[in-house]
Design an enzyme around this catalytic site. Structure first.
Site, mmCIF file in Angstrom:
data_model
loop_
_atom_site.group_PDB
_atom_site.id
_atom_site.type_symbol
_atom_site.label_atom_id
_atom_site.label_comp_id
_atom_site.label_asym_id
_atom_site.label_seq_id
_atom_site.Cartn_x
_atom_site.Cartn_y
_atom_site.Cartn_z
ATOM 1 N N SER A 280 0.843 -1.194 0.000
ATOM 2 C CA SER A 280 0.000 0.000 0.000
ATOM 3 C C SER A 280 0.874 1.238 0.000
ATOM 4 O O SER A 280 2.038 1.194 0.416
ATOM 5 C CB SER A 280 -0.901 0.016 1.239
ATOM 6 N N ASP A 281 0.343 2.343 -0.446
ATOM 7 C CA ASP A 281 1.046 3.606 -0.259
ATOM 8 C C ASP A 281 0.883 4.032 1.198
ATOM 9 O O ASP A 281 0.151 3.427 1.983
ATOM 10 C CB ASP A 281 0.518 4.667 -1.214
ATOM 11 N N HIS A 282 1.565 5.090 1.540
ATOM 12 C CA HIS A 282 1.720 5.539 2.924
ATOM 13 C C HIS A 282 0.363 5.816 3.582
ATOM 14 O O HIS A 282 -0.323 6.770 3.242
ATOM 15 C CB HIS A 282 2.570 6.808 2.918
ATOM 16 N N GLY A 283 -0.040 4.958 4.533
ATOM 17 C CA GLY A 283 -1.273 5.170 5.275
ATOM 18 C C GLY A 283 -2.546 4.953 4.480
ATOM 19 O O GLY A 283 -3.633 5.328 4.942
#
Length: 762
Positions: A280-283
């Site tokens: 996933s991307d950040h958060g």
């Protein structure tokens, strides 16, 4: 710090991997299956966590979490001495001894910073781009890094988007070719090699098509356009062997990529056969709640794991929610095992099970100076930077400059070590960067006097300054000169009046072309425009050196500057490379990978637009055609455009036959000649125009290109070979087909300056 590990170690047995037979380790499927059988649910979930060092928890806690088997990988540590204790915690103190991996955003260089990605695309030189990726991998792997979140291959057709700088432009064919060579450059012959990085292609998918060019925004797009224009570069990277995929932050037709089962399962895994790890991307998993597709964190975790997101970057939802979801039956253990299998498989492919320290090494070999750079790497950065520059204007042969007389160097970017590195400059150190001011003095020689004045701030807009400084509190993006604008301009004019020629370094700070740095305007900020107007009034020849990470609105600059050189953000050796081009030690050969609009109102402006029923034809004005009436139609500078210090001529096209049979081939040849007095390079570009099809087709599409070096007066015949695949497109049923009929093949020096011949597919 390490005493906490001693307590943990006293409670657990020796790592299980320590005694793994070599024969079993050499059988990847059997080894991973056996390891999964030994893992507890907590250890499995731990492998799905990618932790951001320095932002999520203090290091003593990280060491404890790793030793407990609750972390699978980390990012943002960039030296062996930082990474070694983390790997020790995993390999020497966890129950199973499963190594962790270390990741970082190595986009256009590591310690030696190469030109930004958009600049490298301007080279149209696959060898130069591969050199940048290979050099980056060598440096980063020497720092103990295993994976990079790159290449970024999002097609970008709206220059308001700040991350335009991070990608390779607007065209699916060019970006796909670059995607392939970049992955191979990072990974070398194997991602397990000591000097290789695993590539994690991003942002899957369609991130560059966000509405209004506003970062993190929605994407609403027909499947046909996805398949035809936006998906090919991701597919190319995966076909080239990319071991990882970073998932985009945007939604796609109402479904966020992070919870998009069609995108992650049906397309990526089933249709494309991807076998690697997804991150996933950040958060982004937490953000599913804010997207409004998950009611709470529990549902967000469920949606992400079921969609096929293997690793959760920088959030704790998998750790917090998956045990309860498993217990309730909302998520199956098989789904967890599938994700764990991909994470362990990536570690296996990076060689970490064979040697967890293969990139970290031993403490005795740690360099005394982690910021030391080899002469070889700086030379490579200079070479790639020179090839990445695009000459946009050159009236009256203003360039190249003479190595004599006086040069007035002005502008807020002329002496900025930080800005010349560009965004996402990894472990690059600004104080090692060569500015244009230093580069001119180093290259000019003893007979040239270089006098300098700043002339203006990047911008005097306090809101913009505040925002850009907020982006990077440790390294402020904008350093403001406290003098009045009038005083700064007066000083610059005085310097200019002493000189034979003015070189003005203007454009954007690096923070203006960055993540979350979308713009509503594309013109050069007012503070710099005022400076340029004052410099123009001196009557001295005016050379603009542009530094920017996106196409800018340059109508005033085109009309008033004597020469314009697009240098983008050119990296550690940027100042030397720019000076090499300005003085003619290197003849510019770059071509634009993006179209430059005349104004923001023209966006999107891209060359391979779909045909319309009432097209505007230049030179044939009329009512009720597809046009803007306030200004000239078409781009200011078209895709593929770029000048040289010499001239090139392209002959009419010779076809090997008037028709192509199914599964057959056809050759298209031209003779290109250097008609000028200097040796130089140019890029021959081949486009296809489909005369009639079952669906509306683009005006033209790039299908091949060649970079050709010719001595003054030399000519060469260049042959392109076309086959049926070059004529294929995705129809309304998403079938990849080539339909019989007439096609025009166009070959030229940019997307508008072409020769044309017609053939038939039978």
């Amino acid at each position: 710090m390490l005493c906490s590990l001693a307590v943990v170690a006293s409670l657990i047995s020796l790592p299980a991997l320590a005694a793994t037979p070599a024969a079993q380790l050499d059988n990847k499927p059997a080894f991973i299956a056996g390891l999964i059988k030994k893992m507890t649910l907590e250890e499995k979930i731990g492998q799905l966590r990618l932790i951001s060092i320095g932002t999520e928890m203090p290091q003593p806690r990280i060491l404890q979490e790793i030793a407990a088997g609750r972390i699978g990988g980390t990012f943002n540590t960039v030296t062996p001495s930082e990474n070694r204790p983390l790997q020790d915690a995993a390999v020497k103190h966890s129950r199973l001894g499963i190594p962790i991996f270390f990741a970082y955003d190595i986009v256009h260089g590591h310690r030696t910073v190469f030109p930004i990605s958009l600049a490298q695309a301007s080279s149209w030189d696959m060898d130069a781009i591969a050199l940048g990726a290979r050099t980056s991998a060598i440096e980063a792997s020497a720092d103990g890094i295993d994976m990079t979140f790159a290449p970024m291959v999002d097609i970008s057709r709206d220059p308001r988007w700040g991350r335009t700088s991070e990608g390779f432009g607007e065209d699916p064919h060019l970006v796909s070719e670059i995607a392939k060579v970049t992955v191979r450059g990072f990974q070398g012959t194997s991602a397990a090699n000591r000097d290789s990085l695993m590539a994690s292609v991003k942002h899957f998918a369609l991130y560059g098509a966000v509405e209004g060019g506003r970062d993190y925004n929605t994407v609403d797009m027909s499947p046909m356009r996805m398949y035809q224009d936006y998906l090919p570069p991701y597919r190319a990277a995966i076909d080239a062997g990319a071991g990882g995929v970073m998932v985009a932050l945007n939604s796609i037709n109402g479904v966020p990529a992070t919870s998009n089962t069609w995108l992650m399962h049906d397309l990526l895994r089933k249709d494309w056969g991807f076998k690697g790890v997804t991150v996933s991307d950040h958060g982004a998993i937490t953000e599913l709640v804010r997207h409004g597709v998950a009611q709470d964190n529990r549902e967000a975790a469920r949606l992400a794991i079921k969609a096929g997101i293997d690793m959760s970057m920088h959030d704790a939802l998998y750790l917090q929610e998956l045990p309860g979801l498993i217990k309730s039956g909302a998520v199956s253990i098989r789904e967890i095992d599938n994700a764990v299998r991909e994470v362990l498989g990536a570690k296996y492919d990076m060689g970490l099970f064979h040697d967890p320290y293969r990139r970290i090494g031993v403490a005795a070999n740690d360099p005394a100076d982690v910021n030391a750079e080899s002469r070889l790497h700086r030379a490579a950065a200079r070479q790639v930077a020179r090839a990445s520059m695009v000459l946009l204007e050159n009236r009256n042969q203003t360039l190249p400059l003479k190595k004599s007389g006086t040069i007035a160097l002005v502008g807020p970017l002329a002496d900025s070590q930080l800005d010349i590195l560009g965004s996402w400059s990894a472990a690059g150190v600004a104080r090692q960067a060569i500015t244009l001011r230093q580069g001119l003095r180093d290259v000019a020689g003893d007979k040239v006097r270089v006098i300098y004045a700043r002339g203006a701030n990047i911008t005097n807009d306090e809101r913009i300054v505040e925002y850009l400084n907020y982006l990077d509190t440790d390294n402020p993006e904008i350093i403001q000169d406290k003098r009045s604008p009038a005083d700064m301009i007066a000083e610059a004019v005085k310097v200019a009046e002493e000189a034979d020629v003015i070189v003005a370094a203007v454009g954007e700070s690096r923070g203006m072309s960055h993540e979350s740095s979308s713009r509503t305007r594309l013109d050069i900020p007012a503070s710099q425009r005022a400076l340029l107007e004052a410099l123009k009034a001196t009557g001295k020849p005016l050379v603009l050196v542009l530094m920017n990470g996106r196409p800018l609105e340059l109508t005033w600059e085109q009309a008033h500057a004597d020469a314009v050189l697009e240098t983008w953000f050119s990296g550690t050796e940027g100042g030397h490379a720019i000076a090499d081009v300005l003085f003619g030690d290197y003849n510019p050969s770059g071509k634009l990978p993006v179209s430059f609009p005349r104004s923001v109102g023209q966006i999107p402006t891209y060359y391979n637009r779909l045909r319309v029923g009432r097209p505007f034809v230049e030179g044939k004005p009329g009512n009720y055609t597809s046009q803007y009436f306030e200004e000239k139609n078409g781009p200011l500078y078209p895709f593929g455009y770029g000048l040289s210090y010499t001239d090139f001529d392209v002959s009419p096209i010779t076809l090997s036959a008037p028709a192509m049979a199914r599964k057959g081939k056809l050759d298209a040849s031209v003779t290109v000649r250097n008609t000028g007095a200097r040796d130089g390079e140019t890029v021959l570009q081949l486009y296809i125009h489909d005369e009639a099809a079952s669906v509306v087709r683009p005006e033209k599409e790039l299908k091949d290109f060649r970079k050709v070096a010719l001595k003054a007066g030399e000519s060469r015949t260049v042959r392109f070979t076309l086959d049926e695949d070059d004529l294929k497109f995705f129809n309304a049923r998403l079938q990849h087909v080539a339909e019989a009929g007439q096609f025009a093949v166009q070959i030229g020096l940019d997307s508008e300056n072409v020769q044309q011949a017609v053939f038939e597919l039978r």
